[in-house]
Design an enzyme around this catalytic site. Structure first.
Site, PDB file in Angstrom:
ATOM      1  N   LYS A  21     -39.544 -61.795  -9.233  1.00 56.89           N
ATOM      2  CA  LYS A  21     -38.127 -61.784  -9.584  1.00 56.89           C
ATOM      3  C   LYS A  21     -37.390 -62.612  -8.544  1.00 56.89           C
ATOM      4  CE  LYS A  21     -34.323 -58.603 -10.451  1.00 56.89           C
ATOM      5  NZ  LYS A  21     -33.967 -57.193 -10.652  1.00 56.89           N
ATOM      6  N   LYS A  71     -39.321 -63.422 -13.902  1.00 57.06           N
ATOM      7  CA  LYS A  71     -37.941 -63.704 -14.299  1.00 57.06           C
ATOM      8  C   LYS A  71     -37.172 -64.442 -13.227  1.00 57.06           C
ATOM      9  CE  LYS A  71     -34.606 -60.333 -13.959  1.00 57.06           C
ATOM     10  NZ  LYS A  71     -34.042 -58.988 -13.881  1.00 57.06           N
TER      11      LYS A  71
END
Ligand code: PBG
Length: 331
Positions: free
Chosen positions: A195, A252
């Protein structure tokens, strides 16, 4: 040169093109993130995410039935909390918002796959993804202990998958141990393994009202989310999560991490997920609203690229739209 190489031979008709299409999108690839607010009386448009609503908690049952009827089979739930404190304590209560939205969704449509976002930033008044130490840094080891408790609360409420998104060291192992000790060895962990500290989360933070409080010394999440430029470190993060017992690895933002997805696909045998985050969605939406992009084809292209890179599971706010495009054979 003979034979003459003309790759365009297979591009001449739509039948030929579809015969050789390598990447196909399917409705079962998609998970739809939704925001549920405990204070609003009725659903409210989220300005930062055109086309998306904050769902009033009392409408959630109806909303889930509607989504299921549209062909959506999996949701990722986010609570928009009115009960924030320094310890995210509402998220640790069996009658707190996080637990309630899982229960309501599962009782509304038991077949709907429910993914619980396992984090604190939606429930802390300072907006960080954990509890803070005296200096204002996220206290990693104290935070993963309560993150495990939160995962147990989510499992007790009936979620099908827990998805820890706090980017804390050791979070997967702590959650696995906690779940197993409470009889939830069958609940998989989809870890937000990679992330990045991304500006593309901006619209989400408006929607979830989870921007880091400006009075806080550490205004961003760079002390725990990853630096954009680091590819090897990203692979290391994912490798560690795999060793700690993650069942699915997630990356992500998706669109700015296609290199990571492709590399991970080559070195791991776990299912790979990618989250097309709020800013990626809004960038396409606002460009389409301005009339400078063909929305349908931009959506298909952005999702196809993520799947082509190697992610078979895609979390996206475009889920209802792509499912309808697939149904109408536009995608
Ligand atoms: C919670 C969480 C965030 C997102 C997913 N889970 C916010 C953040 O890290 O600031 C962002 C998703 C999106 O932008 O769509 N930690």
């Amino acid at each position: 040169m003979f034979p003459s190489l003309r790759l365009s031979r297979l591009r001449r008709t739509s039948q030929l093109r579809s015969l050789v299409q390598e990447t196909q999108l399917q409705p079962s690839n998609f998970i739809y993130p939704i925001f549920v607010s405990e204070t609003i009386e009725d659903n409210q448009a989220i300005e930062a995410l055109p086309g998306q609503d904050s769902i009033a908690e009392r409408n959630l049952d109806h909303h889930i039935k509607k989504l299921y009827a549209l062909g959506i089979k999996a949701v990722l739930l986010f609570g928009v909390s009115a009960n924030k404190d320094a310890y995210a304590s509402d998220s640790l209560k069996t009658d707190g918002l996080l637990s309630r939205i899982i229960k309501t969704t599962k009782s509304s449509v038991p077949e709907m796959l429910v993914v619980a976002d396992n984090c604190f930033c939606e429930y802390t008044n300072h907006g960080h993804c954990g509890v803070l130490d005296k200096q204002g840094y996220v206290d990693n080891d104290a935070s993963i202990k309560i993150l495990a408790q939160q995962a147990i609360i989510c499992a007790q409420a009936g979620c099908d998958i827990v998805a820890p998104s706090a980017m804390l060291d050791g979070q997967v192992q702590a959650i696995r141990k906690g779940l197993d000790a409470h009889g939830f060895m069958h609940i998989p962990i989809m870890s937000y393994s990679v992330k990045f500290a991304s500006s593309f989360y901006g619209p989400f933070r408006h929607a979830a009202n989870s921007a880091v409080n400006i009075n806080n010394l550490l205004r961003d999440r760079q002390t725990y989310q990853m630096a954009i430029g680091n590819q090897r470190e990203a692979l290391q993060e994912a490798h560690l999560d795999e060793q700690e017992g993650a069942d699915i690895l997630m990356v992500k933002p998706a669109g700015t991490s296609l290199d990571i997805i492709a590399k991970l696909r080559a070195v791991s045998n776990l299912p790979l997920a990618a989250y097309q985050v709020s800013g990626e969605y809004s960038a396409i939406k606002y460009a389409a609203l301005a009339g400078v992009l063909d929305e349908d084809h931009a959506i298909i292209e952005s999702l196809m690229a993520i799947k082509r890179a190697g992610a078979s599971i895609i979390i996206t706010y475009f889920t209802p739209q792509i499912i309808s495009l697939l149904r109408n054979q536009i995608a």
